[in-house]
Scaffold this motif. Structure first.
Motif, PDB file in Angstrom:
ATOM      1  N   PHE A   1      28.906  21.170  12.617  1.00 26.76           N
ATOM      2  CA  PHE A   1      28.981  21.987  13.823  1.00 26.76           C
ATOM      3  C   PHE A   1      30.029  21.426  14.778  1.00 26.76           C
ATOM      4  O   PHE A   1      30.333  20.231  14.743  1.00 26.76           O
ATOM      5  N   CYS A   2      30.521  22.266  15.692  1.00 21.24           N
ATOM      6  CA  CYS A   2      31.451  21.787  16.728  1.00 21.24           C
ATOM      7  C   CYS A   2      30.653  21.222  17.909  1.00 21.24           C
ATOM      8  O   CYS A   2      29.431  21.333  17.980  1.00 21.24           O
ATOM      9  N   GLY A   3      31.371  20.646  18.882  1.00 21.63           N
ATOM     10  CA  GLY A   3      30.736  19.977  20.020  1.00 21.63           C
ATOM     11  C   GLY A   3      30.027  20.900  20.994  1.00 21.63           C
ATOM     12  O   GLY A   3      29.325  20.418  21.890  1.00 21.63           O
ATOM     13  N   LEU A   4      30.181  22.217  20.839  1.00 25.32           N
ATOM     14  CA  LEU A   4      29.438  23.119  21.736  1.00 25.32           C
ATOM     15  C   LEU A   4      27.935  22.949  21.533  1.00 25.32           C
ATOM     16  O   LEU A   4      27.146  23.200  22.439  1.00 25.32           O
ATOM     17  N   THR A   5      27.540  22.526  20.348  1.00 24.46           N
ATOM     18  CA  THR A   5      26.115  22.424  20.015  1.00 24.46           C
ATOM     19  C   THR A   5      25.366  21.528  20.996  1.00 24.46           C
ATOM     20  O   THR A   5      24.196  21.762  21.284  1.00 24.46           O
TER      21      THR A   5
ATOM     22  N   ARG B   1      33.484  35.341  21.098  1.00 19.00           N
ATOM     23  CA  ARG B   1      32.152  35.826  20.712  1.00 19.00           C
ATOM     24  C   ARG B   1      31.539  34.916  19.645  1.00 19.00           C
ATOM     25  O   ARG B   1      30.325  34.769  19.576  1.00 19.00           O
ATOM     26  N   THR B   2      32.382  34.282  18.842  1.00 16.14           N
ATOM     27  CA  THR B   2      31.864  33.334  17.834  1.00 16.14           C
ATOM     28  C   THR B   2      31.147  32.183  18.528  1.00 16.14           C
ATOM     29  O   THR B   2      30.061  31.767  18.124  1.00 16.14           O
ATOM     30  N   CYS B   3      31.775  31.668  19.606  1.00 13.84           N
ATOM     31  CA  CYS B   3      31.148  30.564  20.352  1.00 13.84           C
ATOM     32  C   CYS B   3      29.809  31.024  20.925  1.00 13.84           C
ATOM     33  O   CYS B   3      28.818  30.282  20.877  1.00 13.84           O
ATOM     34  N   ALA B   4      29.799  32.249  21.492  1.00 15.44           N
ATOM     35  CA  ALA B   4      28.560  32.766  22.074  1.00 15.44           C
ATOM     36  C   ALA B   4      27.486  32.884  21.006  1.00 15.44           C
ATOM     37  O   ALA B   4      26.325  32.526  21.224  1.00 15.44           O
TER      38      ALA B   4
ATOM     39  N   GLY C   1      35.491  23.719  27.157  1.00 17.39           N
ATOM     40  CA  GLY C   1      36.593  24.256  26.363  1.00 17.39           C
ATOM     41  C   GLY C   1      36.173  24.512  24.925  1.00 17.39           C
ATOM     42  O   GLY C   1      35.243  23.894  24.400  1.00 17.39           O
ATOM     43  N   SER C   2      36.869  25.462  24.292  1.00 16.35           N
ATOM     44  CA  SER C   2      36.560  25.844  22.908  1.00 16.35           C
ATOM     45  C   SER C   2      37.876  26.001  22.140  1.00 16.35           C
ATOM     46  O   SER C   2      38.953  25.846  22.717  1.00 16.35           O
ATOM     47  N   CYS C   3      37.785  26.365  20.866  1.00 13.82           N
ATOM     48  CA  CYS C   3      39.026  26.585  20.092  1.00 13.82           C
ATOM     49  C   CYS C   3      39.895  27.668  20.752  1.00 13.82           C
ATOM     50  O   CYS C   3      41.093  27.443  20.958  1.00 13.82           O
ATOM     51  N   PRO C   4      39.326  28.838  21.129  1.00 15.31           N
ATOM     52  CA  PRO C   4      40.192  29.861  21.738  1.00 15.31           C
ATOM     53  C   PRO C   4      40.826  29.405  23.047  1.00 15.31           C
ATOM     54  O   PRO C   4      42.001  29.690  23.302  1.00 15.31           O
TER      55      PRO C   4
ATOM     56  N   GLY D   1      34.460  21.186  23.905  1.00 20.17           N
ATOM     57  CA  GLY D   1      33.483  21.193  22.809  1.00 20.17           C
ATOM     58  C   GLY D   1      34.096  21.874  21.596  1.00 20.17           C
ATOM     59  O   GLY D   1      33.377  22.287  20.690  1.00 20.17           O
ATOM     60  N   SER D   2      35.421  21.989  21.605  1.00 24.59           N
ATOM     61  CA  SER D   2      36.098  22.757  20.549  1.00 24.59           C
ATOM     62  C   SER D   2      35.953  22.109  19.184  1.00 24.59           C
ATOM     63  O   SER D   2      35.925  20.880  19.046  1.00 24.59           O
ATOM     64  N   GLY D   3      35.896  22.950  18.177  1.00 22.59           N
ATOM     65  CA  GLY D   3      35.799  22.454  16.804  1.00 22.59           C
ATOM     66  C   GLY D   3      37.075  21.760  16.354  1.00 22.59           C
ATOM     67  O   GLY D   3      37.071  21.033  15.362  1.00 22.59           O
ATOM     68  N   ILE D   4      38.177  21.982  17.088  1.00 24.44           N
ATOM     69  CA  ILE D   4      39.433  21.294  16.732  1.00 24.44           C
ATOM     70  C   ILE D   4      39.329  19.830  17.161  1.00 24.44           C
ATOM     71  O   ILE D   4      39.847  18.939  16.499  1.00 24.44           O
TER      72      ILE D   4
HETATM   73 FE1  SF4 Z   1      32.991  26.045  17.981  1.00 26.92          FE
HETATM   74 FE2  SF4 Z   1      35.595  26.715  17.821  1.00 26.92          FE
HETATM   75 FE3  SF4 Z   1      33.763  28.143  16.463  1.00 26.92          FE
HETATM   76 FE4  SF4 Z   1      33.862  28.298  19.176  1.00 26.92          FE
HETATM   77  S1  SF4 Z   1      35.459  28.987  17.725  1.00 26.92           S
HETATM   78  S2  SF4 Z   1      32.020  28.067  17.883  1.00 26.92           S
HETATM   79  S3  SF4 Z   1      34.447  26.174  19.671  1.00 26.92           S
HETATM   80  S4  SF4 Z   1      34.298  25.946  16.115  1.00 26.92           S
END
Ligand code: SF4
Length: 430
Positions: free
Chosen positions: A32-36, A56-59, A117-120, A150-153
């Motif tokens: 999982f990314c850091g948003l978790t 919307r993926t993050c949401a 912050g997120s990937c987008p 918290g982006s997955g990057i």
């Molecule tokens: Fe996490 Fe990036 Fe996917 Fe958003 S787009 S849920 S920050 S990996």
């Protein structure tokens, strides 16, 4: 931006000073990314709000990770970056200000706002640090606005907590003079914090403070007299920033199981010069209860093999507990990132010759796991179901982050978390 809606690793083998050989892998990851981290952090800081600036993926990630919880007034949301933002047709800063203003008008109870912050948001290079400064000025003194990624990057799973706590460090007031204090760093369940407070009081160690604090306005002071204990093994950046402010880390294993908890408390007791007799009297009953509770589960675990996929960075302390207190045999201990300094005391307690891996090449690791056929596989949600379908017994590593597992009173529950899937598999076999 439309209103509100509710990972790096290093290939090859490397060995450091005093560290067993580590298989370093780089490839596709299943983490999982850091948003978790928001899922547990929003419950911890009770007047904070986490606004993910994402897609919307993050949401969806947040909603499904926290889906079991229904709130009248949730304390996290996603400001959706839509096609207009991505196409550069809208000023994302104006849109963000509008969303935050509306949120703050509706929710006067919020005292601290995290722009996450997120990937987008990284892709469109939205500067959330400047946005946080601008919004802090606008809403001061009622509200503090901070930011972290918290982006997955940039982050995996528990690194979101590290990024969040690191963002809090510059906000901590300076400790006047060199007043002495103990700081426990890392989000813990309140019941666990209270147990530790009682133990530190019995030891005469204090004052004791926690980061994060339960309320935004109660951030602990930090200074040259601050000594800190890490309660979680994934807080490298937070520790670095605390040290930059004069605090000193007490080296210890992590408070998992009777042995880990005793060694963790002992580090503070030694720093405070607590006499051995007082230490034994204070921790003895708890340590004995923990050892008895673990012993009741040991029969189901002893001699069983366990394989850890990298997920939460808790893998090494957990493997130490399962090996030394429960008699399990680790086949491979994978971790997304190995902080050699913070894990030094844990690594010293692992059995000789154990395979450690850092980072992930998921296909190769799955091949090693299939070849080893471990009795128990600890992994993320994405791998657990396919492995169960292949006949493996799995334990979801995310559960170990959501469940209170630290301290003496939780040691039996911690062993039970690993015993349960084995019992379930044995019943299915019957
Ligand atoms: Fe996490 Fe990036 Fe996917 Fe958003 S787009 S849920 S920050 S990996």
């Amino acid at each position: 931006m439309s209103g509100l809606a509710a990972s790096p690793a290093p290939a090859g083998a490397a060995a450091g000073c005093g560290v067993p050989p580590v298989l370093r892998e780089r490839g596709q990851r299943e983490v999982f990314c850091g948003l978790t981290g928001i899922v547990w952090l929003h419950r911890k800081i009770q007047d904070a709000f986490f606004l993910v600036v994402g897609s919307r993926t993050c949401a969806h990630l947040l909603q499904s990770a926290a889906g079991v919880m229904i709130f009248a007034e949730p304390r996290f949301a996603t400001a959706i970056i839509d096609e207009r933002d991505l196409a550069g047709m809208a000023d994302a800063n104006d849109e963000l200000d509008r969303v935050v203003t509306r949120l703050i008008e509706r929710r006067p109870d919020i005292r601290m706002l995290f722009l996450v912050g997120s990937c987008p948001s990284e892709v469109i290079k939205l500067d959330l640090s400047r946005a946080a400064q601008r919004l802090s000025r606008r809403f001061a003194p009622r509200l503090r606005v901070l930011n972290y990624s918290g982006s997955g990057i940039e982050t995996t799973f528990t690194q979101g907590e590290d990024a969040c706590l690191a963002a809090l460090v510059p906000e901590m007031p300076a400790e006047p003079g060199a007043a002495r204090s103990l700081l426990v760093v890392g989000a813990l369940a309140e019941v666990v914090e209270d147990q530790f407070l009682r133990l530190f009081a019995a030891l005469g160690v204090g004052p004791v403070r926690f980061l994060p604090s339960r309320r935004a306005g109660e951030l602990p002071a930090v200074g040259e007299g601050t000594q800190f204990l890490l309660a979680q093994p994934f807080l490298g950046e937070t520790a670095r920033r605390l040290e930059a402010r004069g605090a000193r880390r007490l080296c210890a294993p992590f408070p998992l199981g009777a042995e880990g908890t005793t060694a963790w408390l002992r580090a503070a007791a030694e720093a405070w010069g607590v006499a051995p007799a007082r230490f034994d009297a204070a921790v003895g009953p708890g340590a004995a209860r923990a050892a008895t509770a673990v012993a009741q589960r040991r029969e189901r675990l002893a001699g069983r093999t366990v394989f850890f996929f990298p997920d939460s960075q808790l893998e090494i302390p957990l493997a130490r507990f399962l090996t030394r207190e429960c008699g399990m045999v680790p086949v491979e201990i994978g971790t997304p990132y190995l902080h050699r300094e913070h894990l030094a005391e844990e690594l010293a307690l692992l059995p000789a010759g154990v395979t450690l891996s850092e980072g992930q090449h998921v296909e190769r690791q799955l091949d090693r796991c299939r070849a080893a056929r471990p009795d128990l596989t600890v992994c993320g949600l994405g791998l657990a179901n396919p492995l169960e379908a292949e006949g493996f017994t799995t334990k979801w590593s995310i559960e170990l982050v959501f469940t209170p597992i630290q301290g003496y009173e939780q040691a039996g529950d911690l062993a039970e978390l690993f015993a349960r899937p084995l019992v379930r598999r044995a019943r299915l076999a019957v």
